[in-house]
Design an enzyme around this catalytic site. Structure first.
Site, PDB file in Angstrom:
ATOM      1  N   ASP A   1      -7.947  -5.368  -0.165  1.00 27.16           N
ATOM      2  CA  ASP A   1      -8.391  -6.256  -1.259  1.00 27.16           C
ATOM      3  C   ASP A   1      -8.003  -7.711  -1.056  1.00 27.16           C
ATOM      4  O   ASP A   1      -8.433  -8.564  -1.834  1.00 27.16           O
ATOM      5  CB  ASP A   1      -7.791  -5.744  -2.574  1.00 27.16           C
ATOM      6  CG  ASP A   1      -8.370  -4.395  -2.939  1.00 27.16           C
ATOM      7  OD1 ASP A   1      -7.605  -3.426  -3.075  1.00 27.16           O
ATOM      8  OD2 ASP A   1      -9.611  -4.305  -3.012  1.00 27.16           O
TER       9      ASP A   1
ATOM     10  N   HIS B   1       0.855  -1.191   0.000  1.00 33.72           N
ATOM     11  CA  HIS B   1       0.000   0.000   0.000  1.00 33.72           C
ATOM     12  C   HIS B   1       0.887   1.235   0.000  1.00 33.72           C
ATOM     13  O   HIS B   1       1.940   1.249   0.625  1.00 33.72           O
ATOM     14  CB  HIS B   1      -0.896   0.018   1.251  1.00 33.72           C
ATOM     15  CG  HIS B   1      -2.084   0.908   1.105  1.00 33.72           C
ATOM     16  ND1 HIS B   1      -2.031   2.261   1.328  1.00 33.72           N
ATOM     17  CD2 HIS B   1      -3.352   0.633   0.717  1.00 33.72           C
ATOM     18  CE1 HIS B   1      -3.224   2.783   1.101  1.00 33.72           C
ATOM     19  NE2 HIS B   1      -4.037   1.827   0.731  1.00 33.72           N
TER      20      HIS B   1
HETATM   21  C1  SDX Z   1      -6.207  -0.023  -2.971  1.00 34.49           C
HETATM   22  O1  SDX Z   1      -4.455   4.499  -2.055  1.00 34.49           O
HETATM   23  C2  SDX Z   1      -5.394   3.871  -1.459  1.00 34.49           C
HETATM   24  O2  SDX Z   1      -5.845   4.250  -0.382  1.00 34.49           O
HETATM   25  C3  SDX Z   1      -5.932   2.656  -2.192  1.00 34.49           C
HETATM   26  C4  SDX Z   1      -6.958   1.830  -1.449  1.00 34.49           C
HETATM   27  C5  SDX Z   1      -8.249   2.594  -1.225  1.00 34.49           C
HETATM   28  O3  SDX Z   1      -8.979   2.236  -0.299  1.00 34.49           O
HETATM   29  O4  SDX Z   1      -8.565   3.468  -2.069  1.00 34.49           O
HETATM   30  O5  SDX Z   1      -6.429   1.411  -0.213  1.00 34.49           O
HETATM   31  C6  SDX Z   1      -7.348   0.591  -2.262  1.00 34.49           C
HETATM   32  O6  SDX Z   1      -5.967   0.312  -4.092  1.00 34.49           O
HETATM   33  C7  SDX Z   1      -5.327  -0.991  -2.236  1.00 34.49           C
HETATM   34  C8  SDX Z   1      -4.127  -1.487  -3.089  1.00 34.49           C
HETATM   35  C9  SDX Z   1      -4.620  -2.582  -4.006  1.00 34.49           C
HETATM   36  N1  SDX Z   1      -3.555  -2.960  -4.973  1.00 34.49           N
HETATM   37  C10 SDX Z   1      -2.915  -4.135  -4.849  1.00 34.49           C
HETATM   38  O7  SDX Z   1      -3.082  -4.954  -3.956  1.00 34.49           O
HETATM   39  C11 SDX Z   1      -1.944  -4.410  -5.992  1.00 34.49           C
HETATM   40  C12 SDX Z   1      -0.632  -4.986  -5.434  1.00 34.49           C
HETATM   41  N2  SDX Z   1       0.081  -3.909  -4.737  1.00 34.49           N
HETATM   42  C13 SDX Z   1       1.075  -3.158  -5.418  1.00 34.49           C
HETATM   43  O8  SDX Z   1       0.837  -2.984  -6.783  1.00 34.49           O
HETATM   44  C14 SDX Z   1       1.533  -1.914  -4.647  1.00 34.49           C
HETATM   45  O9  SDX Z   1       1.808  -2.326  -3.389  1.00 34.49           O
HETATM   46  C15 SDX Z   1       0.614  -0.707  -4.605  1.00 34.49           C
HETATM   47  C16 SDX Z   1       0.146  -0.279  -5.952  1.00 34.49           C
HETATM   48  C17 SDX Z   1      -0.568  -0.964  -3.738  1.00 34.49           C
HETATM   49  C18 SDX Z   1       1.425   0.435  -3.990  1.00 34.49           C
HETATM   50  O10 SDX Z   1       2.401   0.777  -4.916  1.00 34.49           O
HETATM   51  P1  SDX Z   1       3.567   1.823  -4.565  1.00 34.49           P
HETATM   52  O11 SDX Z   1       3.249   2.597  -3.350  1.00 34.49           O
HETATM   53  O12 SDX Z   1       3.876   2.559  -5.819  1.00 34.49           O
HETATM   54  O13 SDX Z   1       4.752   0.907  -4.151  1.00 34.49           O
HETATM   55  P2  SDX Z   1       5.865   0.401  -5.132  1.00 34.49           P
HETATM   56  O14 SDX Z   1       5.217  -0.246  -6.310  1.00 34.49           O
HETATM   57  O15 SDX Z   1       6.849   1.494  -5.339  1.00 34.49           O
HETATM   58  O16 SDX Z   1       6.541  -0.789  -4.252  1.00 34.49           O
HETATM   59  C19 SDX Z   1       7.671  -0.558  -3.419  1.00 34.49           C
HETATM   60  C20 SDX Z   1       8.467  -1.857  -3.530  1.00 34.49           C
HETATM   61  C21 SDX Z   1       8.873  -2.197  -4.962  1.00 34.49           C
HETATM   62  O17 SDX Z   1      10.012  -3.034  -4.874  1.00 34.49           O
HETATM   63  P3  SDX Z   1      11.509  -2.309  -5.023  1.00 34.49           P
HETATM   64  O18 SDX Z   1      11.483  -1.512  -6.303  1.00 34.49           O
HETATM   65  O19 SDX Z   1      11.654  -1.466  -3.772  1.00 34.49           O
HETATM   66  O20 SDX Z   1      12.457  -3.482  -5.043  1.00 34.49           O
HETATM   67  O21 SDX Z   1       7.635  -2.953  -3.084  1.00 34.49           O
HETATM   68  C22 SDX Z   1       7.432  -3.846  -4.168  1.00 34.49           C
HETATM   69  C23 SDX Z   1       7.733  -3.074  -5.435  1.00 34.49           C
HETATM   70  O22 SDX Z   1       8.133  -3.972  -6.458  1.00 34.49           O
HETATM   71  N3  SDX Z   1       6.014  -4.251  -4.109  1.00 34.49           N
HETATM   72  C24 SDX Z   1       5.563  -5.466  -4.329  1.00 34.49           C
HETATM   73  C25 SDX Z   1       4.173  -5.397  -4.118  1.00 34.49           C
HETATM   74  N4  SDX Z   1       3.830  -4.150  -3.796  1.00 34.49           N
HETATM   75  C26 SDX Z   1       4.984  -3.431  -3.796  1.00 34.49           C
HETATM   76  N5  SDX Z   1       6.203  -6.616  -4.699  1.00 34.49           N
HETATM   77  C27 SDX Z   1       5.401  -7.708  -4.846  1.00 34.49           C
HETATM   78  N6  SDX Z   1       4.058  -7.719  -4.631  1.00 34.49           N
HETATM   79  C28 SDX Z   1       3.423  -6.585  -4.286  1.00 34.49           C
HETATM   80  N7  SDX Z   1       2.107  -6.592  -4.096  1.00 34.49           N
END
Ligand code: SDX
Length: 432
Positions: free
Chosen positions: A366, A309
């Site tokens: 989710d 998140h």
């Molecule tokens: C919702 O914003 C809100 O409030 C949203 C929400 C709401 O109520 O409106 O809470 C609802 O959208 C919840 C999120 C649902 N999405 C997912 O579950 C999809 C999976 N999650 C990721 O795509 C990610 O965690 C996000 C999109 C939720 C957040 O993305 P960020 O903040 O841009 O984080 P990032 O992608 O920069 O990740 C930081 C690191 C990265 O690795 P490094 O580059 O540091 O090596 O964490 C890794 C990412 O690759 N990472 C994950 C991951 N989420 C982040 N690696 C594997 N699996 C994951 N799910």
């Protein structure tokens, strides 16, 4: 006198005012930066940028706190209902009996779509995703309302109560109709006898000759999911609603845009992606370890959906509540879903894995919500639609906040240009 931030640029010193929110959140106000220094700030994907001042919802990502108008989500989940929470989020305080009655009566008054909307439903491909239908039909519904077609920001206030209730009421009807349409089933009209969530289930699952059996545990489970999704400060879709609202577009148009933003698998589409991920793990006989390994491998194109998140660097408080509700609902419905066991095993493994621990990746709203929706018969492609129904009060409240802010201006971010310098048109015959 608030503290000032000092900025040294090109040998000059600039003082920037700071401000602090009611829960201690601090900001540097850069509103004058470009005029004073010629510099803008850059914060791609807005991870460190406040887009507004809001009184609606408070989140502390480090502590896993979520409050609607100051009331903790745990208390709302235990004691309130979705309609009551919607009133709180939109109007700023819990409704008294008369206010709740009027809010509910307005839902009943507005629950029918214009009969000609049926022709719009008929024109969709049966394979159309319900989020595409939802976004399109919210705008289509506004075309049958003269006040929305001639929306005037200054006059909108007096009619806002009606439009807020109309949108919240009709989003259910549109969602249920999109499901029925996709299954080639006759549309089921809403019934005055049913309250908000029960009416949605009735429109989804009743037949022309027999009403769906409204089970209280199912209504409560779905109502809780709506309530937990009701608002979440400036997430991607809510920021989209505010962006569109800032141009003084009407309420329906702004929330229709919110549906599109919510659809993405990184946002509200994640609940559908989580179920598809769990089904893939189940189908391939993986105990989860292969999938987790893939999720850690940047080249795999896979993520552990429902994990991570932008704000929560602790457990999403909503995920805790939904996980508990999962166990309760499946027990009451006597359902033994292997996907729930897979989800729990994934969570346990990930929370011990340094990749997820170091990046502070926890289950979000989710991760478990789809298990409950599956248990109550919601098809997976409808999961983001359920999220949109739940989030509608938050979008409406943010719209109202902009509309009532006399200082609100159209949102227009800047950019840093890295394209070609001055260039000239080249006639076709001179091109390579
Ligand atoms: C919702 O914003 C809100 O409030 C949203 C929400 C709401 O109520 O409106 O809470 C609802 O959208 C919840 C999120 C649902 N999405 C997912 O579950 C999809 C999976 N999650 C990721 O795509 C990610 O965690 C996000 C999109 C939720 C957040 O993305 P960020 O903040 O841009 O984080 P990032 O992608 O920069 O990740 C930081 C690191 C990265 O690795 P490094 O580059 O540091 O090596 O964490 C890794 C990412 O690759 N990472 C994950 C991951 N989420 C982040 N690696 C594997 N699996 C994951 N799910």
């Amino acid at each position: 006198m608030s503290k000032e931030a000092k900025l040294e640029l090109d040998g000059k010193s600039y003082s920037l005012p700071t401000l602090e929110g009611s829960e201690g959140e601090k900001a540097v106000d850069i509103s004058s930066l470009r005029a004073d220094s010629g510099y803008i700030t850059l914060d791609e994907s807005y991870g460190n940028t406040g887009s507004c001042i809001s009184k609606i919802t408070f989140i502390d990502g480090e502590k896993g706190i979520l409050r609607y108008r100051g009331i903790p989500i745990e208390e709302m989940a235990e004691k309130s209902t979705f309609v009551e929470a919607a009133y709180l989020i939109i109007y700023g305080s819990l409704p008294n009996r008369a206010q709740l009655r009027r809010f509910s009566d307005l839902f009943t008054e507005h629950q029918f779509l214009h009969e000609d909307m049926k022709y719009h439903f008929e024109s969709f491909a049966t394979t159309a995703h319900p989020m595409a239908i939802l976004s399109a039909m919210i705008n289509a519904a506004s075309c049958f309302d003269d006040g929305l077609m001639h929306w005037h920001w200054g006059q909108a206030n007096s009619q806002f109560e009606n439009y807020a209730a109309k949108l919240m009421s009709q989003v259910r009807t549109i969602a249920a109709y999109s499901y029925r349409k996709s299954r080639g089933l006759p549309l089921i009209y809403p019934k005055k006898a049913y309250k908000y969530t029960a009416n949605f289930l009735h429109m989804m699952y009743s037949t022309p000759y027999e009403d769906y059996e409204i089970k209280l545990e199912v209504v409560r489970a779905l109502d809780l999911i709506f309530l937990l999704h009701a608002d979440h400060e400036q997430n991607c879709s809510t920021s989209t609603v505010r962006m569109v609202a800032s141009s003084q577009a009407n309420l329906f148009a702004s929330c229709s845009a919110g549906v599109c933003a919510l659809w993405g698998p990184l946002h509200g589409g994640a609940n559908q992606a989580v179920l598809e991920m769990l089904e893939e793990i189940h189908r391939t006989g993986d105990d989860g370890s292969k999938f987790i390994a893939a999720a850690k491998d940047k080249n795999s194109g896979k993520k552990l959906m429902g994990f991570g998140h932008r704000v929560y660097k602790n457990y999403d408080p909503r995920a805790k509540i939904i996980k508990r509700s999962c166990d309760e609902v499946l027990a009451k419905l006597r359902i033994n879903d292997p996907l729930l066991d897979i989800a729990k095993n994934l969570e346990e493994a990930a929370l011990k894995d340094s990749y997820f621990v170091e990046r502070k990746l926890y289950p979000n709203v989710d991760f478990y919500s789809g298990i409950i929706m599956r248990a109550i018969g919601i098809p997976v492609e409808m999961f983001p639609v359920i999220f949109a129904i739940g989030r509608m009060p938050g979008w409406i409240a943010n719209y109202k906040e902009i509309m009532e802010d006399s200082k609100s201006r159209i949102s227009r971010p800047r950019q840093i240009y890295t394209g070609p310098g001055l260039n000239h048109y080249v006639p076709m015959e001179e091109r390579k």
